[in-house]
Design a protein around this motif. Structure first.
Motif, PDB file in Angstrom:
ATOM      1  N   HIS A   1       0.861  -1.186   0.000  1.00 58.14           N
ATOM      2  CA  HIS A   1       0.000   0.000   0.000  1.00 58.14           C
ATOM      3  C   HIS A   1       0.900   1.239   0.000  1.00 58.14           C
ATOM      4  O   HIS A   1       1.847   1.314   0.774  1.00 58.14           O
ATOM      5  CB  HIS A   1      -0.902  -0.001   1.230  1.00 58.14           C
ATOM      6  CG  HIS A   1      -1.654  -1.286   1.392  1.00 58.14           C
ATOM      7  ND1 HIS A   1      -2.805  -1.564   0.704  1.00 58.14           N
ATOM      8  CD2 HIS A   1      -1.375  -2.384   2.133  1.00 58.14           C
ATOM      9  CE1 HIS A   1      -3.230  -2.777   1.032  1.00 58.14           C
ATOM     10  NE2 HIS A   1      -2.374  -3.292   1.901  1.00 58.14           N
TER      11      HIS A   1
ATOM     12  N   ARG B   1       1.144   5.483   0.182  1.00 61.11           N
ATOM     13  CA  ARG B   1       0.526   6.759   0.549  1.00 61.11           C
ATOM     14  C   ARG B   1       1.527   7.856   0.198  1.00 61.11           C
ATOM     15  O   ARG B   1       2.734   7.697   0.411  1.00 61.11           O
ATOM     16  CB  ARG B   1       0.208   6.832   2.051  1.00 61.11           C
ATOM     17  CG  ARG B   1      -0.758   5.776   2.528  1.00 61.11           C
ATOM     18  CD  ARG B   1      -2.157   5.992   1.976  1.00 61.11           C
ATOM     19  NE  ARG B   1      -3.080   4.974   2.437  1.00 61.11           N
ATOM     20  CZ  ARG B   1      -3.365   3.864   1.780  1.00 61.11           C
ATOM     21  NH1 ARG B   1      -2.787   3.598   0.627  1.00 61.11           N
ATOM     22  NH2 ARG B   1      -4.221   2.990   2.271  1.00 61.11           N
TER      23      ARG B   1
ATOM     24  N   GLU C   1       1.186  -5.519   5.316  1.00 63.49           N
ATOM     25  CA  GLU C   1       0.799  -6.125   6.583  1.00 63.49           C
ATOM     26  C   GLU C   1       0.792  -7.640   6.443  1.00 63.49           C
ATOM     27  O   GLU C   1       0.505  -8.181   5.370  1.00 63.49           O
ATOM     28  CB  GLU C   1      -0.568  -5.620   7.030  1.00 63.49           C
ATOM     29  CG  GLU C   1      -1.671  -5.874   6.028  1.00 63.49           C
ATOM     30  CD  GLU C   1      -2.999  -5.268   6.449  1.00 63.49           C
ATOM     31  OE1 GLU C   1      -3.808  -6.002   7.044  1.00 63.49           O
ATOM     32  OE2 GLU C   1      -3.208  -4.082   6.157  1.00 63.49           O
TER      33      GLU C   1
ATOM     34  N   MET D   1       2.172  -4.544  10.701  1.00 65.64           N
ATOM     35  CA  MET D   1       2.427  -3.654   9.573  1.00 65.64           C
ATOM     36  C   MET D   1       3.911  -3.290   9.552  1.00 65.64           C
ATOM     37  O   MET D   1       4.500  -3.004  10.588  1.00 65.64           O
ATOM     38  CB  MET D   1       1.592  -2.389   9.731  1.00 65.64           C
ATOM     39  CG  MET D   1       1.704  -1.414   8.595  1.00 65.64           C
ATOM     40  SD  MET D   1       0.527  -0.077   8.848  1.00 65.64           S
ATOM     41  CE  MET D   1       1.631   1.307   8.736  1.00 65.64           C
TER      42      MET D   1
ATOM     43  N   CYS E   1       7.029  -1.168   7.071  1.00 67.80           N
ATOM     44  CA  CYS E   1       7.205  -0.121   6.067  1.00 67.80           C
ATOM     45  C   CYS E   1       8.601  -0.203   5.449  1.00 67.80           C
ATOM     46  O   CYS E   1       9.550   0.332   6.016  1.00 67.80           O
ATOM     47  CB  CYS E   1       6.991   1.247   6.709  1.00 67.80           C
ATOM     48  SG  CYS E   1       7.367   2.619   5.622  1.00 67.80           S
TER      49      CYS E   1
ATOM     50  N   THR F   1       1.485   9.392   9.281  1.00 66.12           N
ATOM     51  CA  THR F   1       0.614   8.698   8.331  1.00 66.12           C
ATOM     52  C   THR F   1       0.645   7.197   8.583  1.00 66.12           C
ATOM     53  O   THR F   1      -0.392   6.530   8.609  1.00 66.12           O
ATOM     54  CB  THR F   1       1.055   9.006   6.884  1.00 66.12           C
ATOM     55  OG1 THR F   1       0.928  10.404   6.648  1.00 66.12           O
ATOM     56  CG2 THR F   1       0.237   8.230   5.866  1.00 66.12           C
ATOM     57  N   LEU F   2       1.843   6.659   8.799  1.00 64.81           N
ATOM     58  CA  LEU F   2       1.979   5.225   9.060  1.00 64.81           C
ATOM     59  C   LEU F   2       1.316   4.822  10.383  1.00 64.81           C
ATOM     60  O   LEU F   2       0.622   3.811  10.457  1.00 64.81           O
ATOM     61  CB  LEU F   2       3.454   4.831   9.064  1.00 64.81           C
ATOM     62  CG  LEU F   2       4.141   4.910   7.704  1.00 64.81           C
ATOM     63  CD1 LEU F   2       5.653   4.851   7.870  1.00 64.81           C
ATOM     64  CD2 LEU F   2       3.647   3.798   6.794  1.00 64.81           C
TER      65      LEU F   2
ATOM     66  N   GLU G   1      -2.417   4.801   9.907  1.00 63.21           N
ATOM     67  CA  GLU G   1      -2.827   3.634   9.113  1.00 63.21           C
ATOM     68  C   GLU G   1      -2.872   2.388   9.990  1.00 63.21           C
ATOM     69  O   GLU G   1      -3.819   1.601   9.922  1.00 63.21           O
ATOM     70  CB  GLU G   1      -1.864   3.402   7.945  1.00 63.21           C
ATOM     71  CG  GLU G   1      -2.053   4.320   6.783  1.00 63.21           C
ATOM     72  CD  GLU G   1      -3.250   3.973   5.891  1.00 63.21           C
ATOM     73  OE1 GLU G   1      -3.834   2.862   6.005  1.00 63.21           O
ATOM     74  OE2 GLU G   1      -3.603   4.829   5.072  1.00 63.21           O
TER      75      GLU G   1
ATOM     76  N   GLU H   1      -5.871   2.643  12.357  1.00 65.87           N
ATOM     77  CA  GLU H   1      -7.128   2.470  11.627  1.00 65.87           C
ATOM     78  C   GLU H   1      -7.366   1.008  11.242  1.00 65.87           C
ATOM     79  O   GLU H   1      -8.488   0.527  11.271  1.00 65.87           O
ATOM     80  CB  GLU H   1      -7.101   3.334  10.363  1.00 65.87           C
ATOM     81  CG  GLU H   1      -8.373   3.304   9.551  1.00 65.87           C
ATOM     82  CD  GLU H   1      -8.300   4.225   8.350  1.00 65.87           C
ATOM     83  OE1 GLU H   1      -8.547   3.738   7.231  1.00 65.87           O
ATOM     84  OE2 GLU H   1      -7.975   5.419   8.544  1.00 65.87           O
ATOM     85  N   ARG H   2      -6.291   0.301  10.922  1.00 63.41           N
ATOM     86  CA  ARG H   2      -6.402  -1.099  10.511  1.00 63.41           C
ATOM     87  C   ARG H   2      -6.309  -2.064  11.689  1.00 63.41           C
ATOM     88  O   ARG H   2      -6.426  -3.271  11.511  1.00 63.41           O
ATOM     89  CB  ARG H   2      -5.289  -1.418   9.507  1.00 63.41           C
ATOM     90  CG  ARG H   2      -5.424  -0.662   8.203  1.00 63.41           C
ATOM     91  CD  ARG H   2      -4.148  -0.771   7.370  1.00 63.41           C
ATOM     92  NE  ARG H   2      -4.258  -0.077   6.117  1.00 63.41           N
ATOM     93  CZ  ARG H   2      -4.552  -0.661   4.965  1.00 63.41           C
ATOM     94  NH1 ARG H   2      -4.743  -1.955   4.907  1.00 63.41           N
ATOM     95  NH2 ARG H   2      -4.639   0.048   3.853  1.00 63.41           N
TER      96      ARG H   2
END
Length: 96
Positions: free
Chosen positions: A17, A19, A35, A40, A42, A64-65, A68, A71-72
């Motif tokens: 993903h 961003r 993920e 998750m 990066c 941002t990470l 994310e 949120e997930r």
């Protein structure tokens, strides 16, 4: 090895993903994450170090990470790289 074909394939398959931070029609920074098993990671975080707001860009990309992951509902593994900066932010090491 991360090359263009690998990245395109991983994105097409929904494994990677991306961003981007964009201002005035220009991409100023980008992150790529994946993920697996509720974790998750990066492998990509990039921005122009010569940009006048490079410190801000790094913080925005990092945020941002984190958002994310939240949120997930994932654990965000930030790896062991850049240990000086992570210690400054009071991060704690963990044996995997």
């Amino acid at each position: 090895q991360f090359n263009r074909n690998y990245i395109e394939h991983a994105m097409e398959q929904g494994l990677l993903h991306i961003r981007a931070l964009k201002a005035n029609g220009t991409i100023d920074g980008v992150v790529g994450f994946f993920e697996r098993s509720g974790i998750m990671m990066c492998p990509f975080l990039g921005y122009d170090k010569n940009h006048p707001n490079n410190g801000t860009l790094y913080r925005l990309l990092s945020t941002t990470l984190l958002l994310e992951a939240k949120e997930r509902g994932l654990i965000f593994n930030q790896s062991a790289g850049a240990s000086f900066y992570k210690k400054t932010r009071r991060a704690e090491g963990c044996i995997e």
